[in-house]
Design a protein around this motif. Sequence first.
Motif, short mmCIF file in Angstrom:
data_model
loop_
_atom_site.label_atom_id
_atom_site.label_comp_id
_atom_site.label_asym_id
_atom_site.label_seq_id
_atom_site.Cartn_x
_atom_site.Cartn_y
_atom_site.Cartn_z
N GLY A 1 -6.69 3.60 0.94
CA GLY A 1 -6.00 2.33 0.80
C GLY A 1 -6.37 1.36 1.90
N ALA A 2 -5.90 0.14 1.72
CA ALA A 2 -6.13 -0.93 2.68
C ALA A 2 -4.81 -1.31 3.32
CB ALA A 2 -6.73 -2.14 1.99
N ALA B 1 -2.53 -0.59 -1.36
CA ALA B 1 -2.52 -1.51 -0.22
C ALA B 1 -1.16 -1.44 0.46
CB ALA B 1 -2.82 -2.93 -0.66
N VAL B 2 -1.16 -1.74 1.74
CA VAL B 2 0.06 -1.82 2.54
C VAL B 2 0.05 -3.17 3.24
CG1 VAL B 2 1.40 -0.77 4.41
CG2 VAL B 2 0.01 0.69 2.92
N LYS C 1 -2.27 -5.17 -10.77
CA LYS C 1 -1.98 -3.75 -10.98
C LYS C 1 -2.43 -2.89 -9.79
CE LYS C 1 -0.77 -4.14 -15.49
NZ LYS C 1 0.16 -5.25 -15.51
N LEU C 2 -2.28 -3.45 -8.58
CA LEU C 2 -2.59 -2.70 -7.37
C LEU C 2 -1.30 -2.13 -6.81
CD1 LEU C 2 -4.59 -1.89 -5.09
CD2 LEU C 2 -3.96 -4.03 -3.95
N SER C 3 -1.31 -0.85 -6.52
CA SER C 3 -0.14 -0.23 -5.89
C SER C 3 -0.01 -0.79 -4.48
CB SER C 3 -0.31 1.29 -5.83
OG SER C 3 -0.33 1.83 -7.12
N LEU C 4 1.07 -1.48 -4.25
CA LEU C 4 1.32 -2.12 -2.96
C LEU C 4 2.58 -1.54 -2.35
CD1 LEU C 4 0.78 -4.44 -0.85
CD2 LEU C 4 2.33 -5.84 -2.25
N ILE C 5 2.50 -1.24 -1.07
CA ILE C 5 3.68 -0.86 -0.29
C ILE C 5 3.96 -2.04 0.63
CG2 ILE C 5 4.70 0.78 1.32
CD1 ILE C 5 2.55 2.81 0.34
#
Length: 123
Positions: free
Chosen positions: A55-56, A76-77, A93-97
């Motif tokens: 992840g980024a 991504a975070v 549709k990017l998994s983001l925290i």
Amino acid sequence: PVLPVIVIDELSQAVPLAQALSAGGIHVFEVTLRTACALEAIQEIKAAMPDCITGAGTVTSPDQIDEVLKAGADFAVSPGATPALLKAASQQKLSLIPGVSTPSDVIQAIEHGYELLKLFPAE
């Protein structure tokens, strides 16, 4: 349960560091976007270790959402949760925290459909 946050200063360090972490049983990495070679590092790690989750971190803008997707990031975070950033990640549709610091940040993230949040800064 362990998510190492790594800063790659030299591109040549990226894959060997990821391989060392993987050999130690860690298969998820967060590469911060604090250096000039971070996006390339994500690309190289994903190419060399496609089964690992890369992840980024330190994602702060909608433009960076596009860049990390092009680099092949799995997630991504971010240190914050602006409406524009939350919307861009959701649309792409990017998994983001998203990072949150206040109750209002938490409420805003929940209103955008996010359930996994990062308390930031976590000291």
